[in-house]
Write an enzyme that holds these catalytic residues in place. Structure first.
Site, PDB file in Angstrom:
ATOM      1  N   MET A  32      49.092  36.271  46.426  1.00  0.00           N
ATOM      2  CA  MET A  32      48.770  35.141  45.557  1.00  0.00           C
ATOM      3  C   MET A  32      49.187  35.457  44.121  1.00  0.00           C
ATOM      4  O   MET A  32      50.355  35.638  43.854  1.00  0.00           O
ATOM      5  CB  MET A  32      47.281  34.814  45.649  1.00  0.00           C
ATOM      6  CG  MET A  32      46.881  34.267  47.012  1.00  0.00           C
ATOM      7  SD  MET A  32      47.559  32.628  47.330  1.00  0.00           S
ATOM      8  CE  MET A  32      46.509  31.618  46.311  1.00  0.00           C
ATOM      9  N   CYS A  33      48.220  35.580  43.230  1.00  0.00           N
ATOM     10  CA  CYS A  33      48.421  35.815  41.796  1.00  0.00           C
ATOM     11  C   CYS A  33      48.982  34.561  41.113  1.00  0.00           C
ATOM     12  O   CYS A  33      49.732  33.794  41.701  1.00  0.00           O
ATOM     13  CB  CYS A  33      49.320  37.014  41.510  1.00  0.00           C
ATOM     14  SG  CYS A  33      48.653  38.579  42.098  1.00  0.00           S
ATOM     15  N   GLY A  34      48.610  34.386  39.870  1.00  0.00           N
ATOM     16  CA  GLY A  34      49.075  33.250  39.089  1.00  0.00           C
ATOM     17  C   GLY A  34      49.668  33.699  37.776  1.00  0.00           C
ATOM     18  O   GLY A  34      49.166  34.629  37.146  1.00  0.00           O
TER      19      GLY A  34
END
Length: 298
Positions: free
Chosen positions: A1-3
């Site tokens: 994921m991570c943004g």
């Protein structure tokens, strides 16, 4: 994921709003990375002084001890401003080398988050909203910045494992994805004299670009070189003293959106990170192409 988020201001009248705008973008990406968060903020410089941003797990003890020795170490030329678990030392360029040597010998427990004339990095474990609030990011002013919300899938949740990573003056990197050859590349870079503070693959990506630029490449060329040197999948957003850049790997499986108006350029892992920006309905919005370097500079 991570943004990932990034905001590059073309319109100087927006500088007082940088922290507020960037914070809202980062918090919107919370469900992509609730473990830890970080932001690099770039502000105007006088060209005469530089900054070192430090972090401590024992800020009251460690920063109090540093305050007692900093004047002697810098010849009285340095000032320090504490901000929760971080502190920023500002001093003339000639004093910074002495200060760094002093930190290494007398205060080895302090961690250097960033060095530069324009850049300050703040990062910690916790929800993005909590990280933003504890450092007062919303009130910060500047010309551009990048941020990251992390979901740790391959390593421990720690402050040092949070993004951004900085391996050169006024340069930093945030990353969504995973590099498969980072261990072998790390060994090569260590032989070339680079140092690493963590086992995070993103730090290897940052160090590789530093290595290429130390050997004559400009930032665009260093990003291009990543396409042949790095295996895996990734979206990089890079901050520099004068601008920021974006690169996706040739497969480009990680989401990414760019938006540009005559007032700013903005990046988000998802479009919803951009929806509250001024004038976004009139922006040119597009998905950055795979294996293509995008860069904006003041």
């Amino acid at each position: 994921m991570c943004g990932i988020v990034g905001l590059f201001l073309k319109d100087a009248s927006l500088k007082p709003q940088l922290g507020e705008l960037l914070s809202d973008m980062l918090v919107t990406m919370t469900d992509r990375g609730p473990d830890s968060a970080g932001i690099a903020v770039y502000s105007d410089t006088d060209g005469k002084s530089g900054k070192i941003t430090l972090q401590s797990d024992r800020p009251d003890e460690d920063f109090s001890a540093l305050e007692k020795t900093l004047a002697d170490a810098s010849g009285g030329a340095a000032s320090m401003v504490r901000n929760d678990t971080h502190a920023v030392i500002t001093a003339p360029a000639e004093a910074l080398k002495k200060i760094e040597a002093h930190l290494a010998s007398a205060h080895p427990g302090l961690r250097v988050m960033s060095r530069g004339e324009a850049m300050e990095i703040y990062k910690e474990v916790g929800l993005p909203s909590d990280v933003v609030d504890r450092f007062g990011i919303r009130s910060m002013q500047g010309s551009h910045g990048i941020g990251h919300t992390r979901m740790a899938t391959e390593s421990a949740v720690t402050t040092m494992g949070a993004h951004p990573f900085s391996t050169a003056t006024d340069e930093c990197l945030v990353h969504n994805g995973s590099l498969s050859n980072h261990n072998s590349l790390r060994r090569k870079l260590v032989r070339e004299g680079l140092r690493f503070e963590t086992e995070n693959d993103t730090e290897v990506g940052a160090a590789y670009m530093t290595y290429r630029m130390q050997n004559g490449a400009n930032l665009g060329e260093a990003l291009e070189d990543c396409l042949s040197a790095l295996d895996g999948f990734y979206t990089f957003v890079v901050g520099t003293k004068r601008g920021f850049g974006v690169l996706r790997d040739p497969i480009a499986c990680k989401p990414a959106v760019l938006a540009e108006t005559d007032r700013y350029v903005a990046f988000g892992s998802e479009y919803r990170a951009l929806v509250n920006l001024p004038g976004i309905l009139d922006a040119r919005v597009w998905e950055p192409e795979p294996a293509t370097v995008y860069f904006w500079e003041h």
